[in-house]
Design an enzyme around this catalytic site. Structure first.
Site, mmCIF file in Angstrom:
data_model
loop_
_atom_site.group_PDB
_atom_site.id
_atom_site.type_symbol
_atom_site.label_atom_id
_atom_site.label_comp_id
_atom_site.label_asym_id
_atom_site.label_seq_id
_atom_site.Cartn_x
_atom_site.Cartn_y
_atom_site.Cartn_z
ATOM 1 N N GLY A 22 0.779 -1.223 0.000
ATOM 2 C CA GLY A 22 0.000 0.000 0.000
ATOM 3 C C GLY A 22 0.813 1.276 0.000
ATOM 4 C CE LYS A 26 3.175 0.510 -5.455
ATOM 5 N NZ LYS A 26 3.224 -0.148 -4.143
ATOM 6 C CG HIS A 138 10.324 15.625 0.986
ATOM 7 N ND1 HIS A 138 10.041 16.954 0.778
ATOM 8 C CD2 HIS A 138 9.513 14.920 0.148
ATOM 9 C CE1 HIS A 138 9.087 17.054 -0.148
ATOM 10 N NE2 HIS A 138 8.767 15.837 -0.545
ATOM 11 C CG ASP A 173 8.610 15.517 -7.760
ATOM 12 O OD1 ASP A 173 7.519 15.333 -8.330
ATOM 13 O OD2 ASP A 173 9.177 14.659 -7.074
ATOM 14 C CG HIS A 175 5.332 16.709 -3.109
ATOM 15 N ND1 HIS A 175 5.124 15.653 -3.967
ATOM 16 C CD2 HIS A 175 4.231 16.779 -2.327
ATOM 17 C CE1 HIS A 175 3.952 15.095 -3.707
ATOM 18 N NE2 HIS A 175 3.391 15.761 -2.717
ATOM 19 N NE ARG A 275 -1.104 4.906 -6.214
ATOM 20 C CZ ARG A 275 -0.641 4.343 -5.112
ATOM 21 N NH1 ARG A 275 0.626 3.943 -5.070
ATOM 22 N NH2 ARG A 275 -1.403 4.181 -4.056
#
Length: 451
Positions: A22, A26, A138, A173, A175, A275
């Site tokens: 979940g 990945k 991050h 990106d 973010h 996603r």
């Protein structure tokens, strides 16, 4: 465009790590991208290297020693003695940074490849260095965040600063690149430039979009005031709108700041259909940004980052590898070990589905002009006295890999000699086998924090 020497760093183990069921992150996507680079023949034009594993000592050039030691020791089977540190360092099942098998080895691979790329650039051994496993923007000095544990970008920039007076970091990106900006927020030797979604989510929670930083007035502090550039954007950003702001801002930075090296983070979370993303860029539009930066002909470290619809991440990074090489790819996806992921059309590119662009052109122009004025006000490019740097340690020099690495699609455990089992992590639970690009396809919801 002049042909440039391009180095590519890849470890055959990197695609076998698994954050857990979940989880959106990945690493398997790296294997998909690699097999596209193999099957299209791009690898023949690359200098291919297997990176060294970054040591804890290398990581502590930026990160706190206690934090690095914790990451090197914690495993899913040994979490109980580390519960207090897990809370302290923002790691564990109640965070977006789980403890998983091989956690530290994955950080070693990603960081080692970025450091190796920087070393190659420092010594003039390549013009462009690619590490798609890197870009973990991050991670903080003593804290994991947004799927990131060790900040390979900061480590690579510190390496570049040994030989270059000024380094420019660009993040495309979705973010904000908060970890990198924070690390260099008080120095003018690194300029950080991030284009990202900023504001509240539209999923009913009205929460700040992760990580919540990156407003336009975040410009640096003290001597570095003006050397942090943030361009906050809204949902639905498309190719034309992105180019409208990206090219003038980056051109002005090049003119005023005159960087000697560039680190370009090509996170694919800004692609349509991601996603976790809310932008609407095509692969060609995303690639145009990479091509534009390449055109300045500066030593450039190219990194991956976010991106959670993994077949599109693979398409994007293979395509951008071709752009960095100055090569053209056919539209048809060639047969490879993961060919079925690209159905039903098996094409390299797709047309983004209709999505409302909430970025008002007048507001984009206002933000762009404000940033250009701030850049013009800078008092020229900062200078620094550069001393002779010590030669790179022997164990940090990347060893050439086989010309056709990972062709078998199987990774062998160096300790046991056995074949490593692969997780069935190609798709998220319930995700269809191919992206629905029909006009009626709904835009994806923003699911939460990522890089």
């Amino acid at each position: 465009m002049v042909k440039q020497r391009v180095s590519y760093f890849y470890d055959t183990d990197v695609g076998h790590f698994y954050y857990g069921p979940g989880h959106p992150m990945k690493p398997h996507r790296l294997k998909l991208a690699h097999h596209l680079i193999l099957s299209t023949g791009l690898y023949r034009k690359l200098d291919v290297y297997r990176p060294h594993l970054a040591s804890p000592a290398e990581m502590t050039r930026f990160h706190n020693d206690d934090y690095v030691q914790f990451l090197s020791r914690v495993t899913p089977e040994t979490v109980r003695p580390f519960l207090q540190q897990m809370t302290q360092f923002n790691v564990g099942e109640c965070t977006d940074c789980p403890v998983y098998d091989g956690l530290f080895e994955f950080q070693q691979i990603a960081s080692g490849a970025s450091i190796d790329g920087a070393v190659k650039l420092n010594h003039g051994a390549t013009d462009i260095a690619i590490n798609w496993s890197g870009g973990l923007h991050h991670a903080k000095k003593s804290e994991a965040s947004g799927f990131c544990y060790i900040n390979d970008i900061v480590l690579a920039i510190l390496e570049l600063l040994k030989y270059h007076a000024r380094v420019l970091y660009i993040d495309i990106d979705i973010h904000h690149g908060d970890g990198v900006e924070e690390a260099f927020y008080t120095t003018d030797r690194v300029m950080t430039c991030s284009f990202h979604k900023h504001g509240v989510t539209d999923d009913g929670r009205r929460a700040a979009y992760f990580p919540g930083t990156g407003a336009g007035d975040e410009v640096g502090h003290g001597a570095s005031k003006g050397y942090a550039v943030n361009f906050p954007l809204k949902d639905g950003m498309d190719d034309a709108s992105y180019e409208r702001v990206f090219k003038p801002v980056v051109s002005k930075i090049m003119e005023v700041y005159r960087p000697e090296a560039v680190v370009l983070r090509c996170g694919a979370g800004s692609l349509a259909g991601d996603r976790l993303g809310r932008f609407n860029l095509s692969i060609k539009g995303h690639g145009e940004l990479v091509k534009f930066v390449r055109g300045f002909d500066l030593p450039t470290l190219v990194l991956g980052g976010g991106g959670y619809t993994i077949r599109n991440v693979a398409r994007c990074w293979a395509y951008e590898t071709s752009l960095l090489l100055g090569e053209e790819l056919a539209e048809e996806i060639p047969y490879n070990d993961f060919f079925e992921h690209y159905g039903p059309d098996y094409k390299l590119h797709w047309t983004p589905p209709p999505m409302e662009n909430r970025n008002d052109p007048k507001e984009l122009d206002r933000l762009r002009d404000s940033i250009l004025e701030n850049l013009a006000a800078l008092k020229g490019a900062p200078s620094v006295q550069i001393q002779a740097a010590a030669p790179a340690p022997a164990d940090a020099a990347p060893a050439p890999a086989e010309p056709d690495p990972d062709k078998s699609g199987q990774a062998v455990d160096a300790k046991t000699g056995g074949v490593k089992a692969e997780h069935p992590a190609e798709f998220a639970p319930g995700e269809p086998a191919a992206m629905d690009t029909s006009a009626d396809a709904p835009a994806p919801a923003a699911l939460g924090p990522a890089q």
